[in-house]
Design a protein around this motif. Structure first.
Motif, PDB file in Angstrom:
ATOM      1  N   HIS A 129       0.806  -1.211   0.000  1.00  0.00           N
ATOM      2  CA  HIS A 129       0.000   0.000   0.000  1.00  0.00           C
ATOM      3  C   HIS A 129       0.844   1.268   0.000  1.00  0.00           C
ATOM      4  O   HIS A 129       0.423   2.312   0.473  1.00  0.00           O
ATOM      5  N   VAL A 152       3.650   2.403   1.373  1.00  0.00           N
ATOM      6  CA  VAL A 152       4.296   3.068   2.505  1.00  0.00           C
ATOM      7  C   VAL A 152       5.747   2.619   2.678  1.00  0.00           C
ATOM      8  O   VAL A 152       6.631   3.438   2.900  1.00  0.00           O
ATOM      9  N   LEU A 211      11.069   2.114   4.664  1.00  0.00           N
ATOM     10  CA  LEU A 211      11.119   1.546   6.003  1.00  0.00           C
ATOM     11  C   LEU A 211      12.115   0.401   6.075  1.00  0.00           C
ATOM     12  O   LEU A 211      12.174  -0.442   5.172  1.00  0.00           O
ATOM     13  N   ARG A 255      13.497  -2.379   9.219  1.00  0.00           N
ATOM     14  CA  ARG A 255      13.200  -2.823  10.579  1.00  0.00           C
ATOM     15  C   ARG A 255      14.437  -3.357  11.288  1.00  0.00           C
ATOM     16  O   ARG A 255      14.380  -3.657  12.472  1.00  0.00           O
ATOM     17  N   TYR A 314      18.589   2.343  10.665  1.00  0.00           N
ATOM     18  CA  TYR A 314      18.971   3.322   9.626  1.00  0.00           C
ATOM     19  C   TYR A 314      20.410   3.822   9.751  1.00  0.00           C
ATOM     20  O   TYR A 314      20.855   4.626   8.925  1.00  0.00           O
ATOM     21  N   ALA A 347       4.032  -4.783  17.874  1.00  0.00           N
ATOM     22  CA  ALA A 347       4.323  -6.039  17.183  1.00  0.00           C
ATOM     23  C   ALA A 347       5.681  -6.007  16.505  1.00  0.00           C
ATOM     24  O   ALA A 347       6.293  -4.964  16.319  1.00  0.00           O
ATOM     25  N   ASN A 348       6.120  -7.201  16.113  1.00  0.00           N
ATOM     26  CA  ASN A 348       7.441  -7.399  15.530  1.00  0.00           C
ATOM     27  C   ASN A 348       7.605  -6.662  14.209  1.00  0.00           C
ATOM     28  O   ASN A 348       8.615  -6.046  13.943  1.00  0.00           O
ATOM     29  N   VAL A 349       6.631  -6.808  13.339  1.00  0.00           N
ATOM     30  CA  VAL A 349       6.595  -6.174  12.028  1.00  0.00           C
ATOM     31  C   VAL A 349       7.884  -6.374  11.220  1.00  0.00           C
ATOM     32  O   VAL A 349       8.558  -5.409  10.854  1.00  0.00           O
ATOM     33  N   GLN A 406      13.718  -0.298  17.294  1.00  0.00           N
ATOM     34  CA  GLN A 406      12.445  -0.939  17.634  1.00  0.00           C
ATOM     35  C   GLN A 406      11.934  -0.446  18.985  1.00  0.00           C
ATOM     36  O   GLN A 406      10.737  -0.237  19.170  1.00  0.00           O
ATOM     37  N   GLU A 448       4.677   3.216  17.684  1.00  0.00           N
ATOM     38  CA  GLU A 448       3.951   1.996  17.311  1.00  0.00           C
ATOM     39  C   GLU A 448       2.879   1.658  18.332  1.00  0.00           C
ATOM     40  O   GLU A 448       3.152   1.606  19.524  1.00  0.00           O
ATOM     41  N   PHE A 483       0.164   0.429   7.359  1.00  0.00           N
ATOM     42  CA  PHE A 483       1.298   1.269   7.750  1.00  0.00           C
ATOM     43  C   PHE A 483       0.935   2.760   7.772  1.00  0.00           C
ATOM     44  O   PHE A 483       1.752   3.591   8.157  1.00  0.00           O
ATOM     45  N   MET A 484      -0.286   3.087   7.346  1.00  0.00           N
ATOM     46  CA  MET A 484      -0.751   4.467   7.529  1.00  0.00           C
ATOM     47  C   MET A 484      -1.150   4.699   8.985  1.00  0.00           C
ATOM     48  O   MET A 484      -1.171   5.833   9.455  1.00  0.00           O
ATOM     49  N   TYR A 496      -0.372   2.083  11.694  1.00  0.00           N
ATOM     50  CA  TYR A 496       0.651   1.511  12.560  1.00  0.00           C
ATOM     51  C   TYR A 496       1.970   2.152  12.129  1.00  0.00           C
ATOM     52  O   TYR A 496       2.493   1.860  11.046  1.00  0.00           O
ATOM     53  N   LEU A 532       5.724   2.927  11.900  1.00  0.00           N
ATOM     54  CA  LEU A 532       7.098   2.504  12.153  1.00  0.00           C
ATOM     55  C   LEU A 532       8.002   3.730  12.074  1.00  0.00           C
ATOM     56  O   LEU A 532       7.758   4.634  11.272  1.00  0.00           O
ATOM     57  N   PRO A 533       9.040   3.756  12.895  1.00  0.00           N
ATOM     58  CA  PRO A 533       9.973   4.879  12.785  1.00  0.00           C
ATOM     59  C   PRO A 533      10.724   4.855  11.452  1.00  0.00           C
ATOM     60  O   PRO A 533      11.039   3.780  10.935  1.00  0.00           O
TER      61      PRO A 533
END
Lengths: 153, 778
Positions: free
Chosen positions: A41, A43, A133, A135, A139, B196-198, B673, B681, B696-697, B699, B701-702
């Motif tokens: 989507h 992002v 992004l 995870r 970064y 969450a882990n994501v 995280q 988050e 992701f809009m 939730y 994430l940094p």
């Protein structure tokens, strides 16, 4: 629908469903699985490719929108001899990746960014990266990699 | 105290993984394509709790390209064993949720799988999901974990209670006396919210069952391929040796992919039932609403403190939300939260209780430092103590932290800490961040109406080595050409083990790192192993790889001694050459030795078994410990609630670092995280149990814009495993949340703002500032 496009310098012709995304066309029809789908989507940026030189989200584009265009994926950025592009090499040198899933999107985005802005400031780098992004890395290595690639470009 | 770097160990060797990954030539599960492969999509419940009164799949089945529409009636009867991780399958770890493949009679959370559509493409499979009609009789869901235990409604009627587990220390008069006699007793209630882990790669599986060979072939995004293999064999009632599981590149997991999740088991059952290869790739919405969630804790905590600020006794009463279907047991680690609560401080007495409850929400699962709420609750409490009794948080920690000369230190939770350096990391972090200078700058800023804060997070991180977590395996083969293949029972998914374990082997065997290739993630190739998780690969897997290397080195030297007619003690193996010390011309290459071992066995020492190959296992100690201290500074805009992190430092002691670049990368990822968890988050449910943050809009994430550059300090206290390496993969995510939380609380404390809940979003902070009557008049 008929589709004629160029991907990484090779002409591709075929029939695609109108709703087929550019990402699925690249991954499944062209076998270029370096373009990854992280959110579908628009992002996360993992699916970023170049469409006529512009960094775009291939999950948000339909394959038919690439009609007549030149598409470059992460596979098309490295020289044919097994060596790495300056951006790819900088990501390795600076530990800009861990799991590697988001990495193709970053590499493509950064390649376009440095082409347009070869000597960016730290602020400009962070802003340019904020559309993708990651995870794993926090970064840190990615920012350093962009600075290294900018210095070597 | 530190450990000398070797030629390869201790060096920031560039990663072997990278060339394929930076060029798009990795192989993730969605990149696997088989002839005749079909695509699966799940129809999931969109209500939190309901009886299913009817399912109509006729229209879906009639759609062109649909090959099967499977419901509970088709699939649930095919299960031959518990759909639980091996650790939980025999029930010895306590009750697990009654997991079935597909929801049949009722649904128990939004995301509960009801049907699996198998079609020629994912597009068609999703079209068909839209054509399935499900009639629900909606029931009141149990959403709030704080009231779940008292609810008359049951998440799992089969279990008879919404309490999944509860444990507590018995009444303790000496504990009560310690609290009663203390100069100060400081209590607080802290909440940690659901997040969450994501992983950037969602879950996914390709499964193919051949009815004529009886072989099941599975490719899966996993941290633990042998566990997947055992699960497949168990649920299908198949011999384990007819199942082959391959885990190649994996796009992160952070615990979410450690066990085999229910959805993947359903796909395996379907592939077995239909005899067709099936691919299922989770989409992001599914990942956010139906993969495991994490955290979701509450604790009432108290500390008894003497007049000089010394801790006397601690108490924690902990409650955690298991959701409906955690991966195994209650999905929680409450006992570890309780036992580790005293952390790196001198605390003589501890009382605790911990309870896990079922709710009609997504199940709880492991996420990087699953027990980390102990550090959150303790470190946040320490700052509250500091504020209440008027001692600076750094000074209060200095007065209570366990010093090196007190080791080994028996903590009242039963842990015996040794080979750790909490006091040293505290001082190093304070120096790196410029603690005293910051306090001055903070005071000056306050005089200008700016709100700066500083926070610390100090912790000891255990690596469990008990039970199935306590054994790691390594195979090593020197090929006749002298190259080295290493086979590991690990499941690296970003941890760089292809590189770091090659460094271990290169160092201890005596070859160049470039001549070592690490293989893992294929059950046909790798020795049985426990996958990658729990920060165990650094200390334990490295010990197995080292052990294999030393065994082969010893044998190679014996063969070389025979070939050179020299004494083994006079020989050294370096850079793939075995030479007589002092006369380098008398030498053979490792390739010569390997050729002799395999192809010229008549030239071996009499009685020696041919070959230059070994599989060996390392039995870990019950537990090992690493430790770290995080410190960060922030500025809070009290009008907007925006938090800007100014600096972030980590002082870390993971013993001898195999690869400093990788160590710092692991820390950074965990820190990001942790920062994301505290500030951005949040997995939100409404009162009806509807998830509100499934994109992701929503939730958040940094991004690179939210994470400051991190400075590191390293202290290398040797560990107790043979290589002196300690685990550190989870630590970043353990230390960061309280450090960030404490920094924000420190910034706002002069305004009378009290913070006890996360996330610290702008709206939450503005509300807290307003309720303290501290907002600026506009």
């Amino acid at each position: 629908m008929p589709l004629a496009t160029t991907v990484n310098g090779e002409r591709r012709r075929g029939l695609v469903e109108p709703r087929r995304t550019l990402a699925d066309f690249l991954r499944e029809d062209c076998g270029l699985t370096g373009t990854h789908l992280g959110c579908e989507h628009g992002v996360c940026g993992a699916c970023t490719v170049l469409l006529d030189g512009q960094a775009v989200r291939s999950c948000l584009l339909l394959a038919v929108q690439a009609e007549g265009a030149e598409v470059t994926t992460v596979e098309g950025l490295s020289p044919d001899d097994g060596s790495l592009s300056p951006v790819q090499s900088a990501f390795r040198e600076e530990h800009g990746l861990q799991c590697g899933f988001c990495t193709p999107g970053f590499i493509v985005s950064v390649t376009a960014f440095l082409r347009d802005n070869p000597n960016p400031s730290r602020v400009e780098i962070v802003e340019a990266l904020s559309g993708n992004l990651c995870r794993c890395t926090g970064y840190q290595g990615i920012i350093r990699a962009v600075e290294r690639a900018a210095g070597s470009a | 105290m530190s450990v000398a770097a070797g030629r390869f160990i201790g060096q920031s060797v560039k990663r072997k993984e990278d060339p394929r990954l930076v060029t798009g030539h990795g192989t993730y599960v969605d990149d696997v394509t088989l002839p005749g492969m079909l695509h699966a999509a799940f129809l999931r419940s969109d209500v939190a709790r309901a009886r299913i009164t009817a399912i109509d799949t006729a229209a879906a089945k009639a759609l062109d390209g649909v090959r099967a529409v499977l419901t509970a009636a088709d699939l649930n009867g095919t299960v031959r064993g518990p759909m639980l991780p091996t650790l939980f399958a025999d029930g010895a770890q306590g009750p697990s949720a009654p997991i079935k493949p597909l929801a049949g009679d009722d649904v128990r959370f939004v995301g509960d799988p009801i049907a699996l559509v198998i079609a020629d493409s994912r597009y068609v499979a999703e079209d068909a999901c839209d054509l399935i009609e499900v009639d629900y009789e909606i029931l009141d869901p149990i959403v709030d974990f704080e009231t779940a235990a008292a609810s008359a409604e049951l998440v799992h009627p089969e279990l008879g209670s919404n309490v999944g587990s509860t444990m507590a220390t018995p009444p303790d008069e000496s504990l009560d006396a310690a609290f009663a006699g203390a100069a100060h007793v400081v209590s607080e209630t802290f909440h940690q919210h659901r997040h969450a882990n994501v992983p950037m790669e969602t879950r996914g599986i390709v499964a193919a069952f051949d009815r004529y060979t009886g072989d099941l072939r599975v490719w899966m995004s996993s941290q633990n391929p042998h566990e997947v293999r055992m699960c497949c064999a168990r649920i299908l009632g198949m011999p384990e040796n007819k199942v082959r599981v391959t885990q190649s590149d994996v796009g992160g997991g952070f615990g979410q992919k450690y066990f085999m999740p229910r959805d993947e088991m359903v796909v395996v059952l379907a592939a077995h039932l239909l005899g067709r290869p099936i691919k299922w790739i989770e989409d992001r919405r599914e990942n956010l609403l139906a993969s495991n969630h994490a955290r979701t804790d509450k604790a009432d905590v108290s500390m008894a403190v003497d007049a000089d600020g010394h801790f006397l006794a601690a108490r924690i009463d902990h409650l955690e939300d298991s959701g409906a279907f955690p991966s195994g047991g209650t999905g929680g680690t409450g006992v570890f939260v309780a036992l580790l609560f005293p952390g790196p401080y001198r605390v003589a007495k501890l009382g605790w209780s911990t309870t896990a409850v079922w709710t009609n929400t997504c199940g709880r699962g492991a996420y990087r430092g699953p027990w980390m709420f102990e550090t959150v609750a303790r470190e946040q409490l320490v700052d509250v103590v500091a504020r209440q009794i008027g001692i600076d948080p750094l000074e209060l920690r200095r007065r209570n932290v366990i010093a090196r000369d007190e080791l080994p230190y028996a903590s009242p939770g039963g842990m015996v800490f040794d080979n750790v350096s909490p006091a040293e990391t505290l001082e190093q972090a304070a120096a790196l961040i410029g603690y005293d200078e910051f306090r001055s700058a903070q005071a000056a800023a306050r005089a200008e109406g700016r709100h700066l804060g500083i926070g610390l997070g100090l912790y000891i991180e255990p690596q469990a080595g008990m039970g199935p977590l306590g054994v790691e395996a390594a195979g090593l083969r020197v090929e006749p050409s002298g190259t080295v293949d290493v086979f590991l029972g690990s499941g690296s998914h970003g941890q760089s083990l292809e590189t770091t374990m090659a460094q271990i082997v290169a160092e201890h065997l005596g070859v160049h790192v470039d001549s070592v290739v690490v293989h893992q993630g294929d059950t046909d190739v790798a020795p049985f192993g426990g996958g990658t998780g729990g920060s165990r690969s650094g200390p334990f897997l490295s010990a197995a790889a080292r052990q294999a290397s030393l065994q082969i080195r010893e044998k190679a030297i014996l063969i070389a001694a025979h070939l050179l007619e020299a004494a083994p003690d006079d020989l050294d193996l370096a850079d793939g050459v075995i030479a007589v010390a002092g006369s380098p011309t008398r030498s053979v290459t490792l390739a010569d030795v390997a050729k002799t071992a395999y192809l010229g066995s008549d030239g071996l020492p009499p009685g020696m078994e041919p070959g230059l190959e070994v599989v060996t296992r390392y039995k870990a100690p019950m537990v090992t410990y690493s430790n770290a201290c995080h410190a960060c500074t922030c500025e809070v805009d009290i009008d907007t609630g925006r938090v800007t992190l100014l600096r972030y430092v980590v002082s870390e002691d993971c013993g001898s670092m195999i690869n400093p670049m990788v160590v710092e990368g692991q820390i950074a990822g965990g820190v990001a995280q942790g920062i994301g968890g505290v500030l951005y988050e949040h997995m939100v449910y409404d009162d009806a149990g509807n998830p509100l943050t499934a994109t992701f809009m929503d939730y958040l994430l940094p991004t690179a814009a939210e994470i400051p550059m991190i400075d590191y300090g390293h202290i290398e206290t040797p560990g107790i495993t043979p290589g002196s390496h300690k685990g550190m993969g989870e630590g970043g995510a353990i230390g960061a949340p309280p450090a960030v939380f404490n920094a924000v609380a420190d910034a706002l404390a002069p305004l009378g703002v009290k913070l006890t809940r996360q996330p610290l979003t702008p709206s939450a902070l503005v509300a807290a500032i307003e309720s303290a009557g501290a907002s600026r008049s506009r």
